[in-house]
Design a protein around this motif. Structure first.
Motif, PDB file in Angstrom:
ATOM      1  N   GLY A 130      39.006 -28.369  29.970  1.00 42.77           N
ATOM      2  CA  GLY A 130      40.453 -28.556  29.881  1.00 42.77           C
ATOM      3  C   GLY A 130      40.983 -29.804  30.551  1.00 42.77           C
ATOM      4  N   ASP A 131      40.104 -30.643  31.082  1.00 42.91           N
ATOM      5  CA  ASP A 131      40.537 -31.880  31.726  1.00 42.91           C
ATOM      6  C   ASP A 131      40.872 -32.914  30.646  1.00 42.91           C
ATOM      7  OD1 ASP A 131      40.998 -34.141  33.204  1.00 42.91           O
ATOM      8  OD2 ASP A 131      39.058 -34.160  34.226  1.00 42.91           O
ATOM      9  N   ASP A 132      42.146 -33.071  30.341  1.00 38.47           N
ATOM     10  CA  ASP A 132      42.572 -33.974  29.274  1.00 38.47           C
ATOM     11  C   ASP A 132      42.503 -35.443  29.670  1.00 38.47           C
ATOM     12  OD1 ASP A 132      43.054 -31.868  27.561  1.00 38.47           O
ATOM     13  OD2 ASP A 132      45.144 -31.635  28.193  1.00 38.47           O
ATOM     14  N   ALA A 133      42.241 -35.723  30.949  1.00 38.34           N
ATOM     15  CA  ALA A 133      42.144 -37.120  31.387  1.00 38.34           C
ATOM     16  C   ALA A 133      40.850 -37.771  30.904  1.00 38.34           C
ATOM     17  CB  ALA A 133      42.242 -37.206  32.909  1.00 38.34           C
ATOM     18  N   ILE A 134      39.883 -36.947  30.525  1.00 38.19           N
ATOM     19  CA  ILE A 134      38.607 -37.470  30.020  1.00 38.19           C
ATOM     20  C   ILE A 134      38.338 -36.846  28.646  1.00 38.19           C
ATOM     21  CG2 ILE A 134      36.116 -37.659  30.398  1.00 38.19           C
ATOM     22  CD1 ILE A 134      36.583 -37.480  33.351  1.00 38.19           C
ATOM     23  N   LYS A 135      38.439 -37.664  27.607  1.00 38.95           N
ATOM     24  CA  LYS A 135      38.209 -37.202  26.239  1.00 38.95           C
ATOM     25  C   LYS A 135      37.022 -37.884  25.574  1.00 38.95           C
ATOM     26  CE  LYS A 135      43.059 -36.026  25.519  1.00 38.95           C
ATOM     27  NZ  LYS A 135      44.284 -36.253  24.696  1.00 38.95           N
ATOM     28  N   SER A 136      36.544 -38.980  26.191  1.00 41.46           N
ATOM     29  CA  SER A 136      35.381 -39.699  25.665  1.00 41.46           C
ATOM     30  C   SER A 136      34.692 -40.408  26.824  1.00 41.46           C
ATOM     31  CB  SER A 136      35.805 -40.710  24.600  1.00 41.46           C
ATOM     32  OG  SER A 136      36.489 -41.803  25.202  1.00 41.46           O
ATOM     33  N   ALA A 137      33.536 -40.977  26.545  1.00 41.78           N
ATOM     34  CA  ALA A 137      32.808 -41.696  27.586  1.00 41.78           C
ATOM     35  C   ALA A 137      33.605 -42.890  28.102  1.00 41.78           C
ATOM     36  CB  ALA A 137      31.457 -42.163  27.049  1.00 41.78           C
ATOM     37  N   GLU A 138      34.452 -43.455  27.249  1.00 40.00           N
ATOM     38  CA  GLU A 138      35.260 -44.607  27.663  1.00 40.00           C
ATOM     39  C   GLU A 138      36.252 -44.249  28.767  1.00 40.00           C
ATOM     40  OE1 GLU A 138      37.052 -46.555  24.350  1.00 40.00           O
ATOM     41  OE2 GLU A 138      35.153 -46.728  23.248  1.00 40.00           O
ATOM     42  N   ASP A 139      36.570 -42.963  28.885  1.00 38.67           N
ATOM     43  CA  ASP A 139      37.513 -42.531  29.915  1.00 38.67           C
ATOM     44  C   ASP A 139      36.882 -42.446  31.304  1.00 38.67           C
ATOM     45  OD1 ASP A 139      39.627 -42.318  28.112  1.00 38.67           O
ATOM     46  OD2 ASP A 139      39.057 -40.283  27.536  1.00 38.67           O
ATOM     47  N   MET A 140      35.605 -42.826  31.427  1.00 42.15           N
ATOM     48  CA  MET A 140      34.981 -42.892  32.757  1.00 42.15           C
ATOM     49  C   MET A 140      35.558 -44.056  33.576  1.00 42.15           C
ATOM     50  SD  MET A 140      30.920 -41.967  32.382  1.00 42.15           S
ATOM     51  CE  MET A 140      30.546 -43.137  31.083  1.00 42.15           C
ATOM     52  N   ARG A 194      35.380 -32.835  43.445  1.00 43.79           N
ATOM     53  CA  ARG A 194      35.011 -33.988  44.265  1.00 43.79           C
ATOM     54  C   ARG A 194      34.556 -35.162  43.408  1.00 43.79           C
ATOM     55  NH1 ARG A 194      30.635 -33.034  47.563  1.00 43.79           N
ATOM     56  NH2 ARG A 194      30.107 -31.010  46.628  1.00 43.79           N
ATOM     57  N   VAL A 195      34.192 -34.885  42.155  1.00 44.31           N
ATOM     58  CA  VAL A 195      33.920 -35.933  41.170  1.00 44.31           C
ATOM     59  C   VAL A 195      34.665 -35.562  39.890  1.00 44.31           C
ATOM     60  CG1 VAL A 195      31.643 -36.485  42.129  1.00 44.31           C
ATOM     61  CG2 VAL A 195      31.834 -34.828  40.262  1.00 44.31           C
ATOM     62  N   ASP A 196      34.902 -36.561  39.040  1.00 43.78           N
ATOM     63  CA  ASP A 196      35.639 -36.324  37.793  1.00 43.78           C
ATOM     64  C   ASP A 196      34.732 -35.972  36.631  1.00 43.78           C
ATOM     65  OD1 ASP A 196      38.289 -37.042  38.834  1.00 43.78           O
ATOM     66  OD2 ASP A 196      37.461 -39.068  39.001  1.00 43.78           O
ATOM     67  N   ALA A 197      33.482 -36.427  36.682  1.00 47.98           N
ATOM     68  CA  ALA A 197      32.521 -36.146  35.616  1.00 47.98           C
ATOM     69  C   ALA A 197      31.120 -36.372  36.159  1.00 47.98           C
ATOM     70  CB  ALA A 197      32.773 -37.041  34.410  1.00 47.98           C
ATOM     71  N   VAL A 215      33.998 -23.325  32.790  1.00 47.50           N
ATOM     72  CA  VAL A 215      34.028 -24.293  33.894  1.00 47.50           C
ATOM     73  C   VAL A 215      33.721 -25.717  33.414  1.00 47.50           C
ATOM     74  CG1 VAL A 215      33.059 -24.918  36.156  1.00 47.50           C
ATOM     75  CG2 VAL A 215      33.293 -22.502  35.507  1.00 47.50           C
ATOM     76  N   PHE A 216      32.735 -25.854  32.514  1.00 48.09           N
ATOM     77  CA  PHE A 216      32.258 -27.177  32.121  1.00 48.09           C
ATOM     78  C   PHE A 216      32.382 -27.412  30.614  1.00 48.09           C
ATOM     79  CE2 PHE A 216      29.520 -25.967  35.819  1.00 48.09           C
ATOM     80  CZ  PHE A 216      30.051 -26.876  36.733  1.00 48.09           C
ATOM     81  N   GLU A 217      32.590 -28.669  30.274  1.00 51.37           N
ATOM     82  CA  GLU A 217      32.737 -29.070  28.871  1.00 51.37           C
ATOM     83  C   GLU A 217      31.966 -30.368  28.631  1.00 51.37           C
ATOM     84  OE1 GLU A 217      36.389 -30.247  25.815  1.00 51.37           O
ATOM     85  OE2 GLU A 217      36.810 -29.142  27.679  1.00 51.37           O
ATOM     86  N   ILE A 218      31.207 -30.415  27.535  1.00 55.96           N
ATOM     87  CA  ILE A 218      30.411 -31.600  27.206  1.00 55.96           C
ATOM     88  C   ILE A 218      31.238 -32.576  26.369  1.00 55.96           C
ATOM     89  CG2 ILE A 218      29.454 -30.656  25.068  1.00 55.96           C
ATOM     90  CD1 ILE A 218      26.783 -31.985  25.795  1.00 55.96           C
ATOM     91  N   ILE A 219      30.984 -33.861  26.563  1.00 52.99           N
ATOM     92  CA  ILE A 219      31.647 -34.907  25.786  1.00 52.99           C
ATOM     93  C   ILE A 219      30.637 -35.518  24.827  1.00 52.99           C
ATOM     94  CG2 ILE A 219      32.838 -37.128  25.877  1.00 52.99           C
ATOM     95  CD1 ILE A 219      34.481 -34.871  27.048  1.00 52.99           C
TER      96      ILE A 219
END
Length: 283
Positions: A130-140, A194-197, A215-219
């Motif tokens: 559910g973390d919408d701040a990261i939707k693809s690898a580019e959002d790292m 403590r980390v975003d991804a 808890v976890f979602e794969i991109i």
């Protein structure tokens, strides 16, 4: 008289050196004679290798057990060791072979003899569900990313992705790269914010998110060039036949369908692997 004497001494030295090399014991034959093979594994890399009730289990263990059926009378001694020093121990001859998930890289291929691949090692990231701040690898870009300490190929792939994609598009790379002793620690840090991804391979992340989708979602898709996991032996003449034995075993399991059966068991999907030869590393 001096020159002929020196020449004779040189020829004698060459003879003994050649004789010693020819008498160097083939490791596979030595293993058969002693009736035991010593394998090093890092059992903290689910679902490839992990501990369950004090025993090593996983995809890699199942593969190993199947292949060792072709060494009747040979007992398996499998060591659970820290990943960070496992290849150094191989060189020091503390064990015969390493059966843990090693990414095939140019640097490693120059020092160690790899088997045929056992799995893809393509990289992706796992985030909090559910973390919408990261939707693809580019959002790292600008985020805190977790990784296992000693996972040099992943670190290099991430740095390449930063230089080739993140910085040109976003004007910056990741904010911070945090290293953990194991991926279990990295996932705990992700759940604890403590980390975003966390960067890991598709085969490792897929079962994790299947079991803990809350808890976890794969991109997907994966980022970076294709890469593969394999096992490794020493790069010397005595070890050649043992490396070939394991490669032949992997190919045999592919031919009889057991390889894909075990992939479905542990990952929930099958993989098309290059099994005609050890693939050339891209990094």
């Amino acid at each position: 008289m001096i020159r002929p004497f020196k020449f004779a001494a040189l020829m004698l030295a060459c003879f003994f050196a050649t004789s010693a090399q020819s008498q160097a014991k083939d490791l596979l034959e030595e293993i058969k004679e002693r009736g035991e093979i010593v394998i090093a594994t890092e059992a903290r890399f689910a679902p490839f290798e992990m501990l369950k009730q004090g025993k090593i289990v996983g995809y890699g263990k199942d593969l190993l057990d199947e292949i060792l059926k072709d060494l009747p009378g040979v007992k398996l001694k499998q060591l659970d060791l820290p990943y960070q020093g496992i290849l150094a121990g191989l060189v020091a001859k503390r064990y015969d072979f390493v059966c843990t998930s090693l990414t095939i890289t140019k640097e490693r291929a120059a020092k160690y003899a790899f088997t045929l691949p056992i799995s893809t090692a393509s990289l992706t990231i796992v985030k909090r569900t559910g973390d919408d701040a990261i939707k693809s690898a580019e959002d790292m870009a600008g985020k805190i990313i977790g990784i296992q300490a000693g996972a040099t190929p992943y670190f290099n792939a991430l740095k390449n992705y930063e230089n080739e994609v993140l910085k040109p598009k976003a004007g910056k790379g990741v904010d911070k790269l945090m290293e953990f002793v194991s991926y279990d620690d990295a996932y705990a840090a992700l759940a604890g914010r403590r980390v975003d991804a966390v960067v890991n391979t598709v085969p490792n992340i897929a079962p994790l998110v299947k079991e803990r989708a809350d808890v976890f979602e794969i991109i997907l898709p994966a980022f970076g060039p294709p890469s593969y996991f394999a096992w490794a032996g020493r790069k010397d003449e005595a070890s050649n036949s043992l490396v070939q034995f394991f490669s032949d075993g992997i190919r045999k399991l592919d031919d009889n369908g057991k390889l894909k059966e075990l992939q479905m068991k542990w990952f929930g999907f099958t993989m098309d692997l290059p099994l005609d030869k050890v693939p050339e590393p891209v990094n």
